[in-house]
Motif scaffolding. Structure first.
Motif, PDB file in Angstrom:
ATOM      1  N   MET A 202       4.388  -3.601  -9.310  1.00  0.00           N
ATOM      2  CA  MET A 202       3.855  -3.141  -8.039  1.00  0.00           C
ATOM      3  C   MET A 202       3.301  -4.310  -7.233  1.00  0.00           C
ATOM      4  N   GLN A 203       3.698  -4.387  -5.995  1.00  0.00           N
ATOM      5  CA  GLN A 203       3.185  -5.443  -5.126  1.00  0.00           C
ATOM      6  C   GLN A 203       1.691  -5.313  -4.907  1.00  0.00           C
ATOM      7  N   VAL A 204       1.210  -4.090  -4.837  1.00  0.00           N
ATOM      8  CA  VAL A 204      -0.194  -3.852  -4.523  1.00  0.00           C
ATOM      9  C   VAL A 204      -1.130  -4.448  -5.577  1.00  0.00           C
ATOM     10  N   ASP A 205      -0.639  -4.588  -6.790  1.00  0.00           N
ATOM     11  CA  ASP A 205      -1.475  -5.184  -7.836  1.00  0.00           C
ATOM     12  C   ASP A 205      -1.887  -6.614  -7.479  1.00  0.00           C
ATOM     13  N   LYS A 206      -1.080  -7.280  -6.670  1.00  0.00           N
ATOM     14  CA  LYS A 206      -1.386  -8.657  -6.268  1.00  0.00           C
ATOM     15  C   LYS A 206      -2.551  -8.725  -5.293  1.00  0.00           C
ATOM     16  N   ILE A 207      -2.849  -7.630  -4.613  1.00  0.00           N
ATOM     17  CA  ILE A 207      -3.923  -7.648  -3.609  1.00  0.00           C
ATOM     18  C   ILE A 207      -5.144  -6.838  -4.015  1.00  0.00           C
ATOM     19  N   ARG A 208      -5.084  -6.239  -5.196  1.00  0.00           N
ATOM     20  CA  ARG A 208      -6.236  -5.447  -5.648  1.00  0.00           C
ATOM     21  C   ARG A 208      -7.473  -6.325  -5.761  1.00  0.00           C
ATOM     22  N   GLY A 209      -8.600  -5.751  -5.392  1.00  0.00           N
ATOM     23  CA  GLY A 209      -9.843  -6.492  -5.505  1.00  0.00           C
ATOM     24  C   GLY A 209     -10.896  -5.893  -4.594  1.00  0.00           C
ATOM     25  N   HIS A 210     -12.061  -6.494  -4.614  1.00  0.00           N
ATOM     26  CA  HIS A 210     -13.197  -5.986  -3.862  1.00  0.00           C
ATOM     27  C   HIS A 210     -12.903  -5.855  -2.374  1.00  0.00           C
ATOM     28  N   GLN A 211     -12.338  -6.900  -1.762  1.00  0.00           N
ATOM     29  CA  GLN A 211     -12.100  -6.863  -0.317  1.00  0.00           C
ATOM     30  C   GLN A 211     -11.132  -5.747   0.064  1.00  0.00           C
ATOM     31  N   THR A 212     -10.054  -5.613  -0.696  1.00  0.00           N
ATOM     32  CA  THR A 212      -9.075  -4.563  -0.401  1.00  0.00           C
ATOM     33  C   THR A 212      -9.675  -3.191  -0.665  1.00  0.00           C
ATOM     34  N   ASP A 213     -10.420  -3.047  -1.745  1.00  0.00           N
ATOM     35  CA  ASP A 213     -11.092  -1.768  -2.022  1.00  0.00           C
ATOM     36  C   ASP A 213     -12.008  -1.385  -0.862  1.00  0.00           C
ATOM     37  N   GLN A 214     -12.756  -2.349  -0.369  1.00  0.00           N
ATOM     38  CA  GLN A 214     -13.682  -2.106   0.742  1.00  0.00           C
ATOM     39  C   GLN A 214     -12.921  -1.623   1.983  1.00  0.00           C
TER      40      GLN A 214
END
Length: 106
Positions: A1-13
């Protein structure tokens, strides 16, 4: 999944903020502050391309009606073939009475 590369606090926020939007006007204002006009147009165009692919429109028709490049159309099509099925899921919610074309899964 591409989204796994951007997971993190900023993206969650960011995603939590999007989920808190209360109506269309608030969404317009938030996205206007967040994105450039070009970014908004690109995202909107991709979603319309997805809608047209779902309705089995040809690349030529999609290109002519949306102005999307064949590269953009192909990218969206790859999401239908190998993605998370969310284009189809969201379009199904927006247009529950439409009969979509079923792409074969590879």
């Amino acid at each position: 999944m591409q989204v796994d590369k951007i997971r993190g606090h900023q993206t969650d926020q960011l995603f939590k903020a999007i989920l808190e939007l209360k109506d269309m006007e608030e969404c317009y204002r938030f996205i206007d502050d967040l994105c450039t006009i070009s970014e908004i147009q690109s995202l909107s165009q991709r979603f319309e391309v997805a809608h047209m692919l779902r309705m089995k429109k040809t690349y030529e028709v999609i290109k002519n009606e949306t102005g999307a490049s064949t590269a953009t159309i192909s990218r969206v099509r790859r999401c239908f073939d190998y993605g998370n099925d969310t284009y189809d899921e969201m379009l199904g919610r927006l247009y529950p009475d439409e009969k979509p074309f079923q792409f074969p899964k590879y």
